[in-house]
Design a protein around this motif. Structure first.
Motif, mmCIF file in Angstrom:
data_model
loop_
_atom_site.group_PDB
_atom_site.id
_atom_site.type_symbol
_atom_site.label_atom_id
_atom_site.label_comp_id
_atom_site.label_asym_id
_atom_site.label_seq_id
_atom_site.Cartn_x
_atom_site.Cartn_y
_atom_site.Cartn_z
ATOM 1 N N SER A 55 47.536 58.565 -31.102
ATOM 2 C CA SER A 55 48.962 57.987 -30.398
ATOM 3 C C SER A 55 49.591 58.592 -29.303
ATOM 4 C CB SER A 55 49.918 58.125 -31.385
ATOM 5 O OG SER A 55 49.631 57.021 -32.358
ATOM 6 N N GLY A 56 49.548 58.344 -28.147
ATOM 7 C CA GLY A 56 50.168 59.004 -26.879
ATOM 8 C C GLY A 56 49.165 59.807 -26.221
ATOM 9 N N MET A 57 47.908 59.746 -26.570
ATOM 10 C CA MET A 57 46.695 60.742 -25.953
ATOM 11 C C MET A 57 45.417 59.859 -25.512
ATOM 12 S SD MET A 57 46.486 63.398 -29.146
ATOM 13 C CE MET A 57 45.240 64.285 -28.194
ATOM 14 N N ALA A 58 45.042 60.384 -24.535
ATOM 15 C CA ALA A 58 43.697 59.986 -23.751
ATOM 16 C C ALA A 58 42.814 61.327 -23.850
ATOM 17 C CB ALA A 58 44.213 59.198 -22.822
ATOM 18 N N GLU A 59 41.646 60.931 -24.064
ATOM 19 C CA GLU A 59 40.603 62.031 -23.696
ATOM 20 C C GLU A 59 39.514 61.736 -22.847
ATOM 21 O OE1 GLU A 59 38.659 65.376 -26.471
ATOM 22 O OE2 GLU A 59 38.657 63.405 -27.204
ATOM 23 N N PHE A 60 39.178 62.398 -21.894
ATOM 24 C CA PHE A 60 38.141 62.351 -20.749
ATOM 25 C C PHE A 60 37.094 63.269 -21.197
ATOM 26 C CE2 PHE A 60 41.818 60.958 -18.782
ATOM 27 C CZ PHE A 60 41.718 59.896 -18.199
ATOM 28 N N THR A 61 35.819 62.978 -21.615
ATOM 29 C CA THR A 61 34.966 63.531 -22.089
ATOM 30 C C THR A 61 33.428 63.598 -21.025
ATOM 31 O OG1 THR A 61 33.745 62.167 -23.701
ATOM 32 C CG2 THR A 61 35.721 63.810 -24.370
ATOM 33 N N ASN A 62 32.609 64.696 -21.382
ATOM 34 C CA ASN A 62 31.199 64.629 -20.521
ATOM 35 C C ASN A 62 31.647 64.737 -19.094
ATOM 36 O OD1 ASN A 62 29.818 64.412 -23.141
ATOM 37 N ND2 ASN A 62 30.074 62.033 -23.161
ATOM 38 N N LEU A 63 32.328 65.543 -18.891
ATOM 39 C CA LEU A 63 32.670 65.597 -17.461
ATOM 40 C C LEU A 63 31.954 66.989 -16.690
ATOM 41 C CD1 LEU A 63 36.643 65.694 -17.592
ATOM 42 C CD2 LEU A 63 35.009 63.645 -17.203
ATOM 43 N N PRO A 64 31.597 66.701 -15.531
ATOM 44 C CA PRO A 64 30.872 67.744 -14.511
ATOM 45 C C PRO A 64 31.965 68.779 -14.173
ATOM 46 C CG PRO A 64 30.953 65.701 -13.316
ATOM 47 C CD PRO A 64 31.427 65.073 -14.748
ATOM 48 N N PRO A 65 31.619 69.599 -14.075
ATOM 49 C CA PRO A 65 32.751 70.822 -13.331
ATOM 50 C C PRO A 65 32.884 70.533 -11.856
ATOM 51 C CG PRO A 65 30.395 71.845 -13.540
ATOM 52 C CD PRO A 65 30.411 70.425 -14.189
ATOM 53 N N GLY A 66 34.195 70.790 -11.781
ATOM 54 C CA GLY A 66 34.760 70.536 -10.467
ATOM 55 C C GLY A 66 36.209 70.332 -10.409
ATOM 56 N N ALA A 67 36.746 70.096 -9.217
ATOM 57 C CA ALA A 67 38.306 69.818 -9.088
ATOM 58 C C ALA A 67 38.640 68.003 -9.591
ATOM 59 C CB ALA A 67 38.694 70.091 -7.747
ATOM 60 N N TYR A 68 39.615 68.012 -10.278
ATOM 61 C CA TYR A 68 40.029 66.470 -10.645
ATOM 62 C C TYR A 68 41.315 66.159 -10.147
ATOM 63 C CZ TYR A 68 35.685 66.187 -13.127
ATOM 64 O OH TYR A 68 34.338 65.941 -13.586
ATOM 65 N N GLU A 69 41.528 65.099 -9.947
ATOM 66 C CA GLU A 69 43.085 64.396 -9.747
ATOM 67 C C GLU A 69 43.254 63.545 -10.894
ATOM 68 O OE1 GLU A 69 42.896 62.691 -5.855
ATOM 69 O OE2 GLU A 69 43.641 64.218 -4.782
ATOM 70 N N LEU A 70 44.643 63.904 -11.505
ATOM 71 C CA LEU A 70 45.038 63.039 -12.657
ATOM 72 C C LEU A 70 45.994 61.886 -12.070
ATOM 73 C CD1 LEU A 70 45.186 62.436 -15.658
ATOM 74 C CD2 LEU A 70 46.986 64.167 -15.553
ATOM 75 N N GLY A 71 45.454 60.884 -12.416
ATOM 76 C CA GLY A 71 46.283 59.637 -11.681
ATOM 77 C C GLY A 71 46.967 58.644 -12.950
ATOM 78 N N SER A 72 48.072 58.081 -12.455
ATOM 79 C CA SER A 72 48.592 57.059 -13.418
ATOM 80 C C SER A 72 49.520 55.971 -12.794
ATOM 81 C CB SER A 72 49.398 57.701 -14.615
ATOM 82 O OG SER A 72 49.979 56.563 -15.597
ATOM 83 N N GLU A 73 49.456 54.778 -13.116
ATOM 84 C CA GLU A 73 50.672 53.936 -12.530
ATOM 85 C C GLU A 73 51.657 53.937 -13.555
ATOM 86 O OE1 GLU A 73 51.209 52.192 -9.925
ATOM 87 O OE2 GLU A 73 49.308 52.168 -9.046
ATOM 88 N N LEU A 74 52.805 54.534 -13.298
ATOM 89 C CA LEU A 74 54.044 54.968 -14.179
ATOM 90 C C LEU A 74 54.645 53.679 -14.622
ATOM 91 C CD1 LEU A 74 55.679 57.905 -12.416
ATOM 92 C CD2 LEU A 74 53.841 57.976 -14.251
ATOM 93 N N PRO A 75 54.972 53.641 -15.894
ATOM 94 C CA PRO A 75 55.699 52.445 -16.180
ATOM 95 C C PRO A 75 57.217 52.069 -15.554
ATOM 96 C CG PRO A 75 54.959 53.751 -17.986
ATOM 97 C CD PRO A 75 54.741 54.455 -16.981
ATOM 98 N N GLU A 76 57.539 50.964 -15.358
ATOM 99 C CA GLU A 76 58.801 50.676 -14.697
ATOM 100 C C GLU A 76 60.190 51.274 -15.147
ATOM 101 O OE1 GLU A 76 60.254 46.618 -16.696
ATOM 102 O OE2 GLU A 76 59.543 46.506 -14.366
ATOM 103 N N ASN A 77 60.064 51.747 -16.268
ATOM 104 C CA ASN A 77 61.571 52.370 -16.912
ATOM 105 C C ASN A 77 61.360 53.921 -16.928
ATOM 106 O OD1 ASN A 77 59.528 52.324 -18.696
ATOM 107 N ND2 ASN A 77 61.076 51.801 -20.413
#
Length: 316
Positions: free
Chosen positions: A218-240
């Motif tokens: 609940s309330g969690m998400a996981e990204f696995t098997n990632l290559p090393p490097g720099a990442y940007e975390l993105g999201s379309e925020l809910p309207e409220n």
């Protein structure tokens, strides 16, 4: 008079031979003092011994329980590795440095993993690092830093990013104090779309996930098997919710890294797990908030477009 073997007794001087006795006494005194002075000179010219510290920076959590990593020291910068090392030191779980004592000036090589290493799997790349101790008698201790590399079979897609999203009451603003955010924002946010996009050398890496609505995820998400490097975390925020989320980051290697500006990137190393806590603040006065966490261009992050009726779902 009895004389012990090996000890010579000087004859007593007669009264009429005072000058000869005095001369003999002076000669004996000089003879006795010369070795002492010579010895003092020898000790002052003796070469000092030095110590060499080796500090290791691991790409993962380092030496684990029941493991041992040994570091070997060889003379010269082109040593014969078939010969035994000059010295060897082994790290126990939690250690990240060794020290070699009693060294003379000159060239050396540090080998790791060295003989005697006992790892659960051969995950570290073999390295031979050349160094030298300069001929400077004023200095006693020297040190080098060594970045431990992963073996090729272990340096691939081994990283992961875990994201937990929480909902906060309207008006919450605790700055960079993570503990206060955690105390006020205990509601888990389910159904929030997230994206993780690589930058630089891994700009073709793009991943998407949605925070869970039930169970342990609940309330969690996981990204696995990632290559090393720099990442940007993105999201379309809910309207409220407001468009100023608070983000806090922790690393399985470095521990807590403090707050993260939404425009900053995440740095991920091989085998590292980066945990991100995102705090979204409810804002009933902004019914159509559509923003991106980490960038202002959804095309860069691959963010999922939100419809106008999407709202933050808070889970019990």
């Amino acid at each position: 008079m009895r004389v012990r073997n090996g000890i010579r007794v000087l004859r007593q001087c007669r009264l009429g031979s005072f000058s000869m006795c005095a001369a003999a006494a002076v000669a004996v005194l000089v003879a006795l003092t010369i070795p002492a002075e010579t010895g003092a000179q020898d000790s002052s010219t003796t070469e000092k011994s030095h110590s060499l510290g080796v500090n290791l920076a691991f790409p993962d959590e380092g030496v684990g329980e029941g493991e041992q990593l040994c570091v070997a020291l060889f003379p010269s910068t082109s040593p014969d590795l078939n010969q035994p090392p000059l010295l060897s030191r082994c790290l126990d779980p939690g250690d990240a440095a060794v020290s070699f004592e009693g060294l003379r000036t000159g060239d050396y090589s540090v080998l790791l993993p060295g003989p005697g290493s006992d790892l659960a799997e051969p995950r570290y790349q073999g390295q031979l690092v050349a160094t030298s101790i300069p001929d400077d008698q004023r200095l006693e201790s020297f040190g080098i830093d060594v970045d431990v590399g992963l073996a090729e079979d272990f340096a691939g897609t081994t990283g992961r990013v875990q994201v937990s999203v929480f909902g906060c009451p309207a008006g919450t603003d605790n700055g960079a104090n993570r503990d206060d955010w955690a105390a006020e924002c205990q509601a888990l946010a389910g159904g929030v779309f997230l994206s993780l996009s690589g930058t630089g050398s891994i700009n073709d890496a793009a991943f998407q996930a949605t925070t869970g609505r039930s169970g342990d995820g609940s309330g969690m998400a996981e990204f696995t098997n990632l290559p090393p490097g720099a990442y940007e975390l993105g999201s379309e925020l809910p309207e409220n919710v407001t468009n100023t989320p608070a983000l806090f980051v922790a690393s399985s290697i470095d521990g807590s890294l403090g707050s993260l500006d939404p425009s900053d990137t995440l740095s991920l190393r091989p085998t590292e797990t980066v945990a991100v806590d995102v705090y979204l603040v409810l804002d009933r006065g902004e019914p159509t908030v559509r923003d991106v966490v980490g960038t202002i261009d959804p095309g860069i992050t691959g963010g999922v477009a939100a419809s106008s009726d999407e709202t933050l779902i808070l889970l019990d």
